[in-house]
Design a protein around this motif. Structure first.
Motif, PDB file in Angstrom:
ATOM      1  N   ALA A   1     -22.856 -40.429  15.689  1.00  0.00           N
ATOM      2  CA  ALA A   1     -23.923 -40.922  14.806  1.00  0.00           C
ATOM      3  C   ALA A   1     -24.629 -42.123  15.440  1.00  0.00           C
ATOM      4  CB  ALA A   1     -23.336 -41.314  13.441  1.00  0.00           C
ATOM      5  N   ALA A   2     -23.840 -43.005  16.053  1.00  0.00           N
ATOM      6  CA  ALA A   2     -24.425 -44.214  16.665  1.00  0.00           C
ATOM      7  C   ALA A   2     -25.333 -43.833  17.831  1.00  0.00           C
ATOM      8  CB  ALA A   2     -23.297 -45.128  17.138  1.00  0.00           C
ATOM      9  N   ARG A   3     -24.864 -42.906  18.677  1.00  0.00           N
ATOM     10  CA  ARG A   3     -25.671 -42.504  19.846  1.00  0.00           C
ATOM     11  C   ARG A   3     -26.949 -41.807  19.399  1.00  0.00           C
ATOM     12  NH1 ARG A   3     -20.975 -40.099  23.756  1.00  0.00           N
ATOM     13  NH2 ARG A   3     -20.225 -42.115  24.514  1.00  0.00           N
ATOM     14  N   ARG A   4     -26.845 -41.009  18.375  1.00  0.00           N
ATOM     15  CA  ARG A   4     -28.028 -40.311  17.883  1.00  0.00           C
ATOM     16  C   ARG A   4     -29.063 -41.322  17.391  1.00  0.00           C
ATOM     17  NH1 ARG A   4     -29.711 -35.267  15.467  1.00  0.00           N
ATOM     18  NH2 ARG A   4     -31.347 -35.846  14.029  1.00  0.00           N
ATOM     19  N   GLY A   5     -28.581 -42.339  16.653  1.00  0.00           N
ATOM     20  CA  GLY A   5     -29.482 -43.381  16.157  1.00  0.00           C
ATOM     21  C   GLY A   5     -30.182 -44.098  17.299  1.00  0.00           C
ATOM     22  N   ALA A   6     -29.418 -44.416  18.354  1.00  0.00           N
ATOM     23  CA  ALA A   6     -30.009 -45.138  19.493  1.00  0.00           C
ATOM     24  C   ALA A   6     -31.010 -44.244  20.224  1.00  0.00           C
ATOM     25  CB  ALA A   6     -28.909 -45.597  20.434  1.00  0.00           C
ATOM     26  N   ALA A   7     -30.668 -42.936  20.325  1.00  0.00           N
ATOM     27  CA  ALA A   7     -31.566 -42.020  21.031  1.00  0.00           C
ATOM     28  C   ALA A   7     -32.879 -41.848  20.259  1.00  0.00           C
ATOM     29  CB  ALA A   7     -30.880 -40.663  21.220  1.00  0.00           C
ATOM     30  N   GLU A   8     -32.784 -41.782  18.936  1.00  0.00           N
ATOM     31  CA  GLU A   8     -33.993 -41.653  18.102  1.00  0.00           C
ATOM     32  C   GLU A   8     -34.963 -42.796  18.362  1.00  0.00           C
ATOM     33  OE1 GLU A   8     -33.798 -40.098  13.567  1.00  0.00           O
ATOM     34  OE2 GLU A   8     -32.085 -41.258  14.200  1.00  0.00           O
ATOM     35  N   LEU A   9     -34.390 -43.966  18.647  1.00  0.00           N
ATOM     36  CA  LEU A   9     -35.207 -45.164  18.863  1.00  0.00           C
ATOM     37  C   LEU A   9     -35.594 -45.328  20.326  1.00  0.00           C
ATOM     38  CD1 LEU A   9     -33.032 -47.596  16.722  1.00  0.00           C
ATOM     39  CD2 LEU A   9     -35.332 -46.802  16.148  1.00  0.00           C
TER      40      LEU A   9
END
Ligand SMILES: C[S@@+](CC[C@H](N)C(=O)[O-])C[C@H]1O[C@@H](n2cnc3c(N)ncnc32)[C@H](O)[C@@H]1O
Length: 511
Positions: free
Chosen positions: A87-95
């Motif tokens: 979840a954390a990596r996905r959030g960072a990738a989205e940004l």
């Protein structure tokens, strides 16, 4: 419930931990607290590259806010739960964040794992909500990791459930966990079932609960608690509140010295202790004994300790000069300033003659502590920057600007919009999250409904806007069947927020 394969070593893994931002973890807050305590450490400057390490980062929201607000910093965040890291990596990738790395690793063994090569030397390391919830093996791994990766002079923040604060509620936790495991499946259901049994035993006048001082308060607070909080707080096998001196002894193996609390007011003896209590504490030169007396008098259930790897003491003159250079901003209108603050020793009053001129000045624009202390209205008053910073920032009535005048960046704006889109629902409008903000080098605590207000206000032109209608905003936000009077009430709250926060949003580059 923990993992079937046993990799969790008894830590809850079947439900993700809630996203949260905790300002006690912010490198700026930690450096400020260290400075107040007279320990040399550099407040992160506008263009400093800070290496920040978070251990047990959950879904990484706090680390992501710091990465967004500080593109020049290098953030590394570790958790052993793959669902959290995904979840954390996905959030960072989205940004499109390039300055953050999330590592999936068990802290018990990371120091000896090849992945350790990816953990850089850190200026600041933080572990929030981890230490007293994990096994002795994990704590030992954390100490080895900190020993290997905290730079000389670096700061470490560790929060934990504290003794004697939890003393009266040890039975409560034990009952929730033991009964929950036998009554239900899944950590959230188990925590609920265990709490149900505690309520039944209370009603049946079980002395260990009914006579324990904290239990009724805790049970009342838990009525509002998020289900994932309940599971992660109560259902771990290794839950063990700690004595401050024991944590300090463990961290000494990483060459870490205790210096004070990340909660600024906790560092002032005259706010924490009555005269009689202070007279007892003052008999001891050993800081560990001071903490034991403070804990005995106040019984905090959670401590936010700061450690430094190698204490360098500042002279009072050098400390005060550094504090005078700090820039403050007023987060509320001056008429909301509170001159009497509740503290453990009673009520602390802030002299109106001293603080009122400062607040009036800050209402116009952010300025340095030195500038405030030089106001003509304060001529003849003692020049005490530590008190000003401690009281105003510690009571939440001033914000510290790490980068005065810094504009918003796109990634922070994007993150704030995503937080609002993901978390704002009709029943979460008052829930507080944090807006990423480069001027603060961290997050601005803000109710979710006000994320939306700030966005609409920015789109309308910010503080210079004349043409906006909060009733339209309220109608857009509220569910379609909301009664007219509720829309009107929401519109009024939004207009109040614009009035309260319009200026600070401008100073912070938010709107
Ligand atoms: C209560 S949560 C706190 C999360 C986050 N720091 C916060 O405050 O929102 C504790 C975190 O520690 C992680 N954790 C527990 N045991 C661990 C271990 N052995 N190695 C790495 N992470 C661990 C959990 O997965 C969880 O995300």
């Amino acid at each position: 419930m923990t993992s079937a394969a046993g990799w969790s070593a008894g830590y809850v893994t079947d439900t993700a931990y809630m996203r949260g931002y905790y300002h006690e973890q912010s490198p700026l807050q930690l450096a400020l607290a260290a400075l107040l305590m007279g320990v040399q450490t550099d407040l992160p400057g506008p263009s400093d590259e800070v290496s920040y390490l978070e251990l047990g980062c959950g879904q990484g929201f706090g680390a992501t806010v710091l990465a967004a607000a500080n593109p020049g910093w290098r953030i590394t965040a570790v958790d052993f739960n793959p669902a959290h890291i995904a979840a954390a990596r996905r959030g960072a990738a989205e940004l499109g964040l390039a300055n953050i790395r999330f590592l999936e690793a068990d802290l018990a063994s990371l120091p000896e794992d090849p992945l350790m090569a990816e953990v850089p030397q850190a200026d600041v390391a933080s572990l929030h909500g981890v230490w007293s919830w994990v096994s002795p093996e994990v704590r030992a791994g954390i100490v080895r990791l900190l020993r290997a990766r905290v730079k000389p002079g670096g700061l470490v923040h560790v929060s934990y459930n504290a003794l004697p604060g939890w003393q009266g509620a040890l039975l409560l936790q034990r009952l929730v966990r033991e009964a929950g495991r036998r009554l239900a499946h899944g950590s959230i259901e188990q925590a609920r079932a265990g709490l149900g049994l505690v309520h039944e035993l209370m009603a049946a006048e079980a002395a260990g609960l009914a006579k324990a001082p904290r239990v009724t308060d805790i049970l009342r607070r838990l009525e509002q608690a998020a289900p994932d909080y309940l599971a992660h707080e109560y259902m771990n096998s290794s839950w063990a509140p700690c004595w401050h001196a024991d944590v300090a002894a463990d961290l000494a193996a990483a060459k870490l010295d205790y210096i004070g609390s990340a909660r600024l007011l906790s560092n002032f003896d005259d706010l924490m202790l009555t005269d009689a209590q202070r007279a007892i504490a003052n008999r001891f030169a050993d800081p560990l004994m001071r903490e034991l007396v403070v804990d005995a008098c106040n019984e905090p259930t959670l401590r936010h300790d700061i450690y430094v790897r190698g204490t360098r003491r500042l002279s009072t003159g050098a400390r005060d000069a550094a504090l005078e250079a700090v820039t403050l901003a007023l987060p509320m209108p001056p008429e909301e300033m509170v001159y009497a603050v509740n503290v453990p020793a009673g009520r602390a009053s802030l002299s109106e003659a001293y603080y009122h001129p400062m607040i009036e000045h800050l209402a116009e624009r952010p300025c340095t502590v030195g500038e405030l202390l030089s106001l003509p209205a304060l001529a003849g008053h003692a020049r005490n920057p530590a008190e000003v910073v401690g009281m105003l920032v510690g009571s939440g009535q001033a914000l510290v600007l790490a980068r005065p005048g810094a504009p918003m960046n796109n990634v922070s704006r994007h993150l704030n919009a995503l937080t609002r889109a993901r978390e704002l629902k009709p029943d979460t409008m008052r829930r507080v999250s944090a807006m990423a903000c480069p001027a603060l080098a961290g997050g601005l605590p803000t109710a979710l409904a006000h994320f939306y207000v700030a966005e609409r206000f920015a789109a309308a032109g910010g503080i210079d806007a004349t043409d906006f209608d909060t009733e339209i905003w309220a109608r857009q936000l509220a569910p379609a069947d909301t009664p007219a009077e509720d829309i009107a009430a929401l519109a009024k709250q939004m207009a109040d927020e614009v009035r309260r926060r319009g200026k600070i949003w401008r100073w912070l580059g938010i709107a």
